[in-house]
Design a protein around this motif. Sequence first.
Motif, short mmCIF file in Angstrom:
data_model
loop_
_atom_site.label_atom_id
_atom_site.label_comp_id
_atom_site.label_asym_id
_atom_site.label_seq_id
_atom_site.Cartn_x
_atom_site.Cartn_y
_atom_site.Cartn_z
N LEU A 1 1.18 -1.12 0.02
CA LEU A 1 -0.69 0.04 -0.07
C LEU A 1 0.75 1.34 -0.17
O LEU A 1 0.50 2.71 -0.99
CB LEU A 1 -0.93 0.08 1.55
N LEU A 2 1.81 1.41 0.79
CA LEU A 2 2.73 2.56 1.32
C LEU A 2 3.34 2.16 -0.63
O LEU A 2 3.56 3.88 -1.08
CB LEU A 2 3.80 1.95 2.12
N VAL B 1 -1.49 4.89 4.77
CA VAL B 1 -1.13 3.16 5.52
C VAL B 1 -1.10 4.08 7.26
O VAL B 1 -0.14 4.80 8.25
CB VAL B 1 -0.49 2.55 5.30
N THR B 2 -1.85 3.05 7.86
CA THR B 2 -1.62 3.76 10.10
C THR B 2 -1.08 1.98 10.89
O THR B 2 -2.23 0.97 10.24
CB THR B 2 -3.11 3.83 10.60
N ASP C 1 4.31 -2.61 20.21
CA ASP C 1 5.61 -2.20 20.85
C ASP C 1 6.06 -0.76 20.39
O ASP C 1 6.26 -0.52 18.53
CB ASP C 1 6.10 -3.14 19.83
N ALA C 2 6.63 0.07 21.00
CA ALA C 2 6.68 1.48 20.31
C ALA C 2 7.91 1.44 19.27
O ALA C 2 8.18 1.72 18.76
CB ALA C 2 7.06 2.66 21.74
N GLY C 3 8.60 0.48 19.91
CA GLY C 3 9.61 0.45 19.61
C GLY C 3 10.56 -0.26 18.40
O GLY C 3 11.59 -0.20 17.39
N LYS C 4 8.83 -0.75 17.53
CA LYS C 4 8.88 -0.84 15.54
C LYS C 4 8.10 0.34 14.98
O LYS C 4 7.97 -0.42 14.60
CB LYS C 4 8.02 -2.11 15.87
N SER C 5 7.92 1.74 15.78
CA SER C 5 6.85 2.30 14.70
C SER C 5 8.48 3.05 14.29
O SER C 5 7.67 3.85 12.99
CB SER C 5 6.67 2.97 16.75
N GLU C 6 9.44 3.34 14.26
CA GLU C 6 10.29 3.80 13.90
C GLU C 6 10.38 3.54 12.83
O GLU C 6 10.72 3.99 11.09
CB GLU C 6 10.97 4.56 15.15
N LYS C 7 10.50 2.12 12.09
CA LYS C 7 10.88 1.88 10.47
C LYS C 7 9.82 2.39 9.87
O LYS C 7 10.31 2.52 8.54
CB LYS C 7 11.08 0.18 11.52
N TRP C 8 8.47 2.60 10.08
CA TRP C 8 7.16 2.16 9.84
C TRP C 8 7.17 4.00 9.07
O TRP C 8 6.73 4.42 8.06
CB TRP C 8 6.02 2.06 10.41
N LYS C 9 7.78 5.02 10.52
CA LYS C 9 7.05 6.35 10.31
C LYS C 9 8.28 6.60 8.81
O LYS C 9 8.72 7.62 8.18
CB LYS C 9 7.85 7.05 11.43
N GLN C 10 9.23 6.13 8.95
CA GLN C 10 10.41 6.34 8.00
C GLN C 10 10.26 5.64 6.50
O GLN C 10 10.20 6.48 5.25
CB GLN C 10 11.54 5.86 8.23
N ALA D 1 0.18 3.78 15.14
CA ALA D 1 -1.06 3.83 16.57
C ALA D 1 -0.63 2.99 17.36
O ALA D 1 -0.15 1.48 17.29
CB ALA D 1 -2.58 3.98 15.72
N ILE D 2 -0.28 3.13 18.78
CA ILE D 2 0.61 2.24 19.70
C ILE D 2 -0.90 1.63 20.50
O ILE D 2 -1.75 2.59 20.72
CB ILE D 2 1.23 3.01 21.09
N ALA D 3 -1.22 0.77 20.50
CA ALA D 3 -2.58 -0.36 21.00
C ALA D 3 -2.31 -1.50 21.20
O ALA D 3 -2.00 -1.97 20.20
CB ALA D 3 -3.51 0.55 19.60
#
Length: 287
Positions: free
Chosen positions: A19-20, A26-27, A32-41, A47-49
């Motif tokens: 999709l990206l 895409v959200t 796991d907040a530690g895995k968020s940076e890769k996707w932000k890049q 969304a942390i939930a």
Amino acid sequence: MHIILGATGHVGSAVAETLLNQGEPVTIVTRDAGKSEKWKQKGAEVAIADVHDVETLRRVFRRGKRLFLLNPPASPDTDTVAEEKKSLACIIAAVEGSDLEKIVAESTYGAHDGEGVGDLGVLYEMEQKLAETRIPFSVIRGAYYMSNWDWFLETAEQEGKIYSLYPADFKIPMVAPEDLGQFAAQLLTEPIDRTGLYYVEGPEIYGPADVADAFAEALGKPVGTVVIPRTEWIPYLKKSGFSQEAAESMAAMTDVTLEKKFEVSDSPFRGDVSLRAYVAGLVKAKV
């Protein structure tokens, strides 16, 4: 906005990547907040939930209109069926009142009603619960994941062996996560009224001996198949870290496959990734 559950796993990440790459918003949902940076890049929102937090999950769902639903697999050292039923109940509860306009859900070959059939029963329940929501939805029943063999890269390298509950020459439909992800992304971006049940396989059917050959080719060394006798399935699985309940569940699902007690399609959608290409990519990624 597309909301992706399970984006840190093989299939969910393939959906998100596809999709990206198409420029779609895409959200990613992760606990796991530690895995968020890769996707932000990569351009995704994160969304942390926790899937068990219904209210938070519903708020996340309200940020988008289309949802890729993959019920997260439970850790094999737990009662996997019980845990997956809990997460499924929370996800379905969060879907209600979410204003979603379409859902694409990942299921599997062999999903059917009944007790004692492990994850196959949980996924069938998911399919039925989605129908009750009255939200337009599609279900993808994927063939046996090629990624299930990832675990044996280490034994193939170190011992020249892979281990299987299936006979070496027992061939079944298999599919690469990339192909499932691309197909799911296609359904998510198509009109709301394109719904239904879809079967997705790879280009050919394969058996454990083919998996061993693929590892041998990719590693440049002989690799053989060690077949675990049916009487040793549960002891073998428990030695590998499965709980008693999870081992029984896996044995039951294996039996369904061996006895071919599952529905197939005469005209499945076929992906392009071969088993050899998948294993070659797996080996290359580790180098």
